[in-house]
Design a protein around this motif. Sequence first.
Motif, short mmCIF file in Angstrom:
data_model
loop_
_atom_site.label_atom_id
_atom_site.label_comp_id
_atom_site.label_asym_id
_atom_site.label_seq_id
_atom_site.Cartn_x
_atom_site.Cartn_y
_atom_site.Cartn_z
N GLY A 118 1.02 4.13 -2.55
CA GLY A 118 1.02 5.68 -2.62
C GLY A 118 2.29 6.22 -3.00
N SER A 173 -3.17 9.92 -2.69
CA SER A 173 -1.44 9.16 -1.92
C SER A 173 -2.12 9.88 -1.28
N LEU A 184 -3.41 6.91 0.98
CA LEU A 184 -2.67 5.35 1.27
C LEU A 184 -2.23 5.84 1.76
N LEU A 185 -1.39 6.78 2.20
CA LEU A 185 0.00 6.98 2.96
C LEU A 185 -0.53 7.67 4.44
N THR A 194 0.84 -1.04 0.04
CA THR A 194 -0.01 0.20 0.17
C THR A 194 0.78 1.16 -0.02
N GLN A 195 1.69 1.39 0.57
CA GLN A 195 2.50 2.18 0.54
C GLN A 195 3.56 2.64 -0.52
#
Length: 247
Positions: free
Chosen positions: A46, A215, A218-219, A42-43
């Motif tokens: 992101g 983003s 997500l982060l 996920t990172q």
Amino acid sequence: MVVDFWLKTSGTWINVFTILIGTALGLLLGSRLPKRMQQIITQALGLMTLWIGISMAGRLADAQGGAIDGAVLGLLSMVGGGFLGEWWQLEDRLAGLGDWLKKHLRGQGKFTEGFVATSLLFCIGPMALIGSLNNGLSNDNTLLVIKAMMDGLASIPFASTYGLGVGFSTLPLLIYQGSLSLLAAVFSNLLPNPEADPRIFLLTGIGGLMIMGISFNLLELLRVRVGSFLPALIIAPLLFELAQWLT
């Protein structure tokens, strides 16, 4: 008639197919990945999404509307669009749609987050916009086929993290890209060269800012209500025409 419809919208259908395949692969892979691995994926998504957003946002420099700078038009569009989006509660309605799908389809975990994030990510961007226009204007689906491959690959880690909601992002994508292609076919004389149109640059730049917001979500840097900015994509070309008229 059927053949003509396919030619005008073929890129969108291919895009839907690749996302569904990517989602299926991600669901199979997700159960085999530990939570730490899902988090690092996920990172990575992101960070890549942030880079894409920054790259797109730079097109505002090419979106000069008369005497008004593209960045100013972008700011006005984002502020106005965000105001309308909050007034109409678009972010909450989009999340509500995700929750409704999750409930009726027995979705698990982060179904809504995956649906909202990927719906926005797959629909907002220069390839979705220009590709759909090209498909409708000249039956050229090249850009959308390339986008389809990218979206399909991105769907794998997204689905492994967020689940089935990623697959249902094909619903808004089908409506958005398909409608753009069909409208472009109807109004083919208005945008003879979408790749060099400053209005497209303006929409691309605003889309980039919205993708940057995705983003950040997500982060987990901050919570940006990206869905509320969607009206900016409608306001932007109107402001551009007004700027042109005033000068």
